[in-house]
Design a protein around this motif. Sequence first.
Motif, short mmCIF file in Angstrom:
data_model
loop_
_atom_site.label_atom_id
_atom_site.label_comp_id
_atom_site.label_asym_id
_atom_site.label_seq_id
_atom_site.Cartn_x
_atom_site.Cartn_y
_atom_site.Cartn_z
N PRO A 114 49.31 44.64 2.41
CA PRO A 114 49.77 46.01 2.20
C PRO A 114 50.07 46.66 3.55
N PRO A 115 51.04 47.54 3.65
CA PRO A 115 51.85 48.10 2.56
C PRO A 115 53.08 47.28 2.17
N PHE A 116 53.30 46.09 2.77
CA PHE A 116 54.53 45.35 2.51
C PHE A 116 54.68 44.94 1.05
N ASN A 160 47.38 45.37 8.81
CA ASN A 160 48.50 46.21 9.23
C ASN A 160 48.03 47.61 9.58
N GLU A 184 53.58 46.68 -1.50
CA GLU A 184 53.54 47.82 -2.43
C GLU A 184 54.92 48.05 -3.01
N ILE A 196 57.42 55.34 8.83
CA ILE A 196 56.73 54.44 9.74
C ILE A 196 57.34 54.56 11.14
N LYS A 226 42.06 41.12 6.21
CA LYS A 226 42.34 41.03 4.77
C LYS A 226 43.34 39.91 4.46
N GLN A 227 44.24 39.63 5.39
CA GLN A 227 45.16 38.52 5.21
C GLN A 227 45.35 37.84 6.57
N PHE A 266 68.42 54.32 3.61
CA PHE A 266 67.32 54.03 4.51
C PHE A 266 67.67 54.51 5.91
N PRO A 267 66.70 55.16 6.55
CA PRO A 267 66.98 55.71 7.89
C PRO A 267 67.16 54.59 8.90
N PHE A 291 57.56 50.40 -1.25
CA PHE A 291 57.58 50.32 0.21
C PHE A 291 59.01 50.39 0.72
N ASN A 292 59.28 51.26 1.67
CA ASN A 292 60.64 51.43 2.19
C ASN A 292 60.60 51.72 3.68
N PRO A 293 60.41 50.67 4.51
CA PRO A 293 60.26 50.89 5.94
C PRO A 293 61.61 51.18 6.58
N ASN A 348 46.23 48.72 6.37
CA ASN A 348 46.51 48.00 5.12
C ASN A 348 46.86 48.95 3.98
N GLY A 349 47.68 49.94 4.30
CA GLY A 349 48.19 50.86 3.29
C GLY A 349 47.27 52.00 2.95
#
Lengths: 220, 375
Positions: free
Chosen positions: A62-64, B81, A66, B91, B75-76, B1-2, A69-71, B47-48
């Motif tokens: 996460p968050p990838f 993250n 989710e 982000i 976690k992974q 998307f920006p 998700f829109n990075p 992690n979100g």
Amino acid sequence: GDSWGIFAFLCAALCHLPAVPALNGTDELGAGQSIQKTYDLTRYLEHQLRTLAGTYLNYLGPPFNEPDFNPPRLARAERVPSATVDLELWRGLTDNARLAANYRAYSRLLCYLRGLDGQAGTAELRHSLGHFCSSLQGLVVSIAGVMSSLGYPLPAGTAAGPPAPAGTPATPNDFLKKMDDFWLLKELQTWLWRSAKDFNRLKKKVPPAVVTLRLEARGF
Amino acid sequence: FPLFPAADPAVISPQDPTLLIGSSLTATCTVSAGSRLRAQDLYWTLNGRRLPAASYAALGATTLSVALARLNGSKQQSGDNLVCHSRDGGILAGSCLYVGLPPEKPVNISCWSKNMKDLTCTWAPGTEGETFLHTNYTLKYKLRWYGRDNTCQEYHTAGPYSCHIPKDLALFTPYEIWVEASNRLGVAVSDVVMLDILDVVTTDPPADVHVSRVGDLEDQLSVRWSSPPALKDFLFQAKYQIQYRVEDSSEWKVVDDVGNQTSCRLAGLRPGTVYFVQVRCNPFGIYGSKRAGIWSDWSNPTAASTPRSERAAGGCEPKGGEQNSTLRRELKQFFGWVKKHAYGCSNLSIKLYDQWRVWLQKSHKARNQVGKDPF
């Protein structure tokens, strides 16, 4: 033989088709089948990608993984060819341009996909990735087959080349690499959606009229 | 998307660090020079999940730090993250945290050779903490007393911690085998295991397993098989084991003392039952070694059934006596009937007997329609 060529020319004149290249009777029949096969392959890959992307995004964490998700799409990510295109532009594409766009896109996407983390996650994930790459390679070959059966030349400079064009810096950090991976999978997904429509359109345009007229001619 | 310009909107420090489980970390996010954002416009997620504002501290106008204490294992394996966001959720930058433990010596190295042609080894990681980080395992081997180190190439052939050496194996000289584990936090080497290929030989399961009845015997089945073909040119004594179970049970019975023969009779079985039978082989004493080899896999189950007993449910009399007792029973009933219906013996005649038999048939039918005969 000659009689087929003449017949094809007459049909082209009558039906205002684009110039029919010199070919023997079986080529266009073959093209129709190849287009169908390529269409089927894009649907199959789309299905495979859903599972692969799910697993890979879980590996990124996460968050990838989710759903919303829109990075940000960084400038460097532009090297992945985009499927998004203006509607009128898309409808106006010639068969050659349409096929060439698909061929170029998947050749590049295949390269980048092969460059995905070689150590990624479980042996199972690596195996799925490998399998998907093989299938994607099959799609590239299939598109090339359609192009050659319709007499179009393959776009230059898209053979299995280096993963990144010269001048692009290697991804400077692990997080940015994750974002690149995310966008690669997204773009792959978009391309497969688009290709289904591309090949559907091509299916209708490879003139079935020519095929049926030829079959009738056989009865003479 | 920006779309962002080529320069990154923010920079995180440390970028992609590697840390021990339980350690603490203070990370900073510095917005780049051209941006209009300030420290108070930023927040962190891991992690979100949003990190509490209480752990933030502004270090200047454009830098926000976060304190993370007693980190758990990642976690992974691709890293946790840690992300720096602007107020609207966008982000700005991210950093992958690799939290785990250095590897410990891999343990429990165990190997087997299939028909002396190859060698497969498995091992276990020294600690569970290695699984938080990607840990690379390399199996190495060399002939004792001479030879250079070799590296095994084919991994994961028998589970995640395994490797397969397909060829160029020498007999009669022991091998030294060990496993090296390495990850971002360090390296560990297992103890060296020494083994002779001839001592760890296994083979294919026995071929052509046939299970058949033994004549009419209801409680026996005969099992036959052939010795595995791959080892037929090698000097060895095979030991066999049989296991069998009833079709609807999961409990296997094992026959251990089969020895060197290629047939065996199972006894004490249930009549009229389907049995599943499997056989396996141990190449004992290869080339005169006194050691046992390694048991092969079990052969594919073969099914057979024992003959059904003639004495159906409820039937207790021996076959031969059936007719006699029926007649005697009938006569008994007849005389009783005569007593009731015939006054004196003068009326006794074949007609009477026939009448009686007719009566008997009618009442037998009625009885059968009601329910099963108590006999």
